[in-house]
Design a protein around this motif. Structure first.
Motif, PDB file in Angstrom:
ATOM      1  N   LEU A  17      78.022  27.653  59.939  1.00  0.00           N
ATOM      2  CA  LEU A  17      78.123  28.813  60.718  1.00  0.00           C
ATOM      3  C   LEU A  17      78.626  30.005  60.088  1.00  0.00           C
ATOM      4  CD1 LEU A  17      79.644  27.759  64.264  1.00  0.00           C
ATOM      5  CD2 LEU A  17      77.182  28.048  63.543  1.00  0.00           C
ATOM      6  N   THR A  18      77.968  31.302  60.055  1.00  0.00           N
ATOM      7  CA  THR A  18      78.506  32.579  59.308  1.00  0.00           C
ATOM      8  C   THR A  18      79.832  33.035  60.104  1.00  0.00           C
ATOM      9  OG1 THR A  18      77.551  33.988  60.834  1.00  0.00           O
ATOM     10  CG2 THR A  18      76.181  33.338  59.309  1.00  0.00           C
ATOM     11  N   LEU A  23      74.119  30.964  63.848  1.00  0.00           N
ATOM     12  CA  LEU A  23      73.443  29.834  63.074  1.00  0.00           C
ATOM     13  C   LEU A  23      72.115  30.921  62.672  1.00  0.00           C
ATOM     14  CD1 LEU A  23      72.895  26.987  62.255  1.00  0.00           C
ATOM     15  CD2 LEU A  23      71.794  26.645  64.189  1.00  0.00           C
ATOM     16  N   THR A  24      71.920  31.104  61.255  1.00  0.00           N
ATOM     17  CA  THR A  24      70.954  31.951  61.159  1.00  0.00           C
ATOM     18  C   THR A  24      69.321  31.253  61.097  1.00  0.00           C
ATOM     19  OG1 THR A  24      70.768  31.319  58.907  1.00  0.00           O
ATOM     20  CG2 THR A  24      72.341  32.859  59.402  1.00  0.00           C
ATOM     21  N   THR A  27      68.677  29.156  58.405  1.00  0.00           N
ATOM     22  CA  THR A  27      69.251  27.823  58.572  1.00  0.00           C
ATOM     23  C   THR A  27      68.384  26.832  59.524  1.00  0.00           C
ATOM     24  OG1 THR A  27      71.514  28.514  57.522  1.00  0.00           O
ATOM     25  CG2 THR A  27      71.383  26.723  58.855  1.00  0.00           C
ATOM     26  N   LYS A  28      68.242  27.497  60.386  1.00  0.00           N
ATOM     27  CA  LYS A  28      67.370  26.873  61.508  1.00  0.00           C
ATOM     28  C   LYS A  28      66.008  25.929  61.057  1.00  0.00           C
ATOM     29  CE  LYS A  28      69.022  29.494  65.414  1.00  0.00           C
ATOM     30  NZ  LYS A  28      68.664  30.458  66.671  1.00  0.00           N
ATOM     31  N   GLU A  29      65.516  26.925  60.258  1.00  0.00           N
ATOM     32  CA  GLU A  29      64.135  26.554  59.649  1.00  0.00           C
ATOM     33  C   GLU A  29      64.411  25.384  58.918  1.00  0.00           C
ATOM     34  OE1 GLU A  29      60.964  28.365  56.629  1.00  0.00           O
ATOM     35  OE2 GLU A  29      61.990  29.646  57.866  1.00  0.00           O
ATOM     36  N   ILE A  30      65.159  25.445  57.625  1.00  0.00           N
ATOM     37  CA  ILE A  30      65.311  24.226  56.944  1.00  0.00           C
ATOM     38  C   ILE A  30      66.114  22.949  57.544  1.00  0.00           C
ATOM     39  CG2 ILE A  30      66.903  23.628  54.885  1.00  0.00           C
ATOM     40  CD1 ILE A  30      64.643  25.736  54.287  1.00  0.00           C
ATOM     41  N   ASN A 259      79.299  30.298  53.147  1.00  0.00           N
ATOM     42  CA  ASN A 259      78.502  30.230  54.586  1.00  0.00           C
ATOM     43  C   ASN A 259      78.066  31.399  55.140  1.00  0.00           C
ATOM     44  OD1 ASN A 259      81.335  31.341  54.837  1.00  0.00           O
ATOM     45  ND2 ASN A 259      81.160  31.353  57.020  1.00  0.00           N
ATOM     46  N   ASP A 260      78.370  32.737  54.495  1.00  0.00           N
ATOM     47  CA  ASP A 260      77.595  33.825  54.910  1.00  0.00           C
ATOM     48  C   ASP A 260      76.391  34.025  53.882  1.00  0.00           C
ATOM     49  OD1 ASP A 260      79.109  34.906  56.986  1.00  0.00           O
ATOM     50  OD2 ASP A 260      80.735  35.499  55.790  1.00  0.00           O
TER      51      ASP A 260
END
Length: 276
Positions: A17-18, A23-24, A27-30, A259-260
């Motif tokens: 998490l940032t 949850l960007t 990140t969800k896509e990967i 994380n950011d």
């Protein structure tokens, strides 16, 4: 990494998490792509089950979760392994924490409880507004921790205390460690988290890997804080975030962006998906 990764465990706060607890989309896509290739993805967190965001616990492809620093291992919402802190040991820990200006939490069955009088004071113990909001939104407020503890009179997932003063945290840490047969760690600068002896993220991650027939060197782990240190050391490949504390950076096999900057996702795309 010498072998293809079959399992990837990641801490949440300060890792997946940032800083503002997001949850960007990248990140969800990967993560979705990794899950689609058969990689087992799982949060490995100090948070209780109730503290894991729905977008993570309900994420397609995430079947397992390790919570409360390894005290509770979850499969599809159900506990498959628990390693709890005894009543006797917990009572002694509470005795120590009560000697200081602390905000104390106790955790049962994946849920955290805190005194309602402290709900509006969390900012005195936590400097990050996002972390303060997370704590306030995920704890069940109760009148008195001691009353709750004695009424339950049963083993619990873990105990946490947040301290106003760093010096008092350091002193209390030594006192708790001196009790023996406890695992003492923390995810923040001024907190202490206590689990039963031998219970930590690394042990839980490898227990699950063995259960699933996955070799140690097929296990990847990401972390940033004190409670991630043993996981980073024990995983086949331990990856420290760029924002990790120095002991985690020193122990890691590899490093990732912060994380950011989507560090977990960038690393998985570059080093893991490329092997499939």
């Amino acid at each position: 990494m010498k072998r293809r990764i079959r399992m990837a465990g990641f801490d949440l706060d300060g890792t997946l998490l940032t800083t503002d607890k997001r949850l960007t989309e990248y990140t969800k896509e990967i993560l979705k792509e990794a899950a689609g290739r058969g990689i087992i993805l799982l949060p490995v967190t100090g948070r209780p089950l109730s503290g894991i965001p729905k977008e993570i616990s309900g994420f397609e492809g995430i079947r397992y979760m390790i919570t409360s620093n390894g005290a509770r291992i979850i499969e599809e919402g159900k506990t498959i392994c628990e390693n709890l802190l005894s009543v006797e040991k917990a009572r002694k820990i509470l005795d120590i924490f009560e000697d200081y200006d602390t905000l104390r939490d106790i955790y049962y069955d994946g849920q955290g409880y805190m005194p309602k009088d402290f709900v509006g004071r969390i900012g005195e113990y936590v400097t990050s507004p996002a972390m303060a909001r997370y704590i306030a939104s995920t704890r069940v407020p109760i009148e008195d921790i001691r009353v709750k503890f004695e009424k339950e009179n049963r083993s619990l997932d873990k105990i946490q205390a947040l301290f106003c003063k760093k010096g008092e945290q350091e002193e209390a840490w030594k006192r708790v460690e001196a009790l023996g047969d406890v695992e003492v760690t923390g995810a923040l600068d001024t907190n202490i988290e206590v689990n039963a002896g031998g219970v930590h993220k690394g042990a839980a991650l490898l227990w699950l890997a063995e259960r699933l027939g996955i070799e140690k060197d097929e296990v990847l782990a990401f972390g940033d804080g004190s409670n991630d240190l043993k996981m980073i050391k024990e995983a086949g490949t331990g990856v420290a975030m760029a924002n990790a504390i120095q002991p985690v950076l020193d122990a890691a096999d590899m490093t990732a962006l912060s994380n950011d900057k989507d560090g977990v996702a960038v690393f998985i795309e570059k080093h893991v998906l490329s092997m499939y």
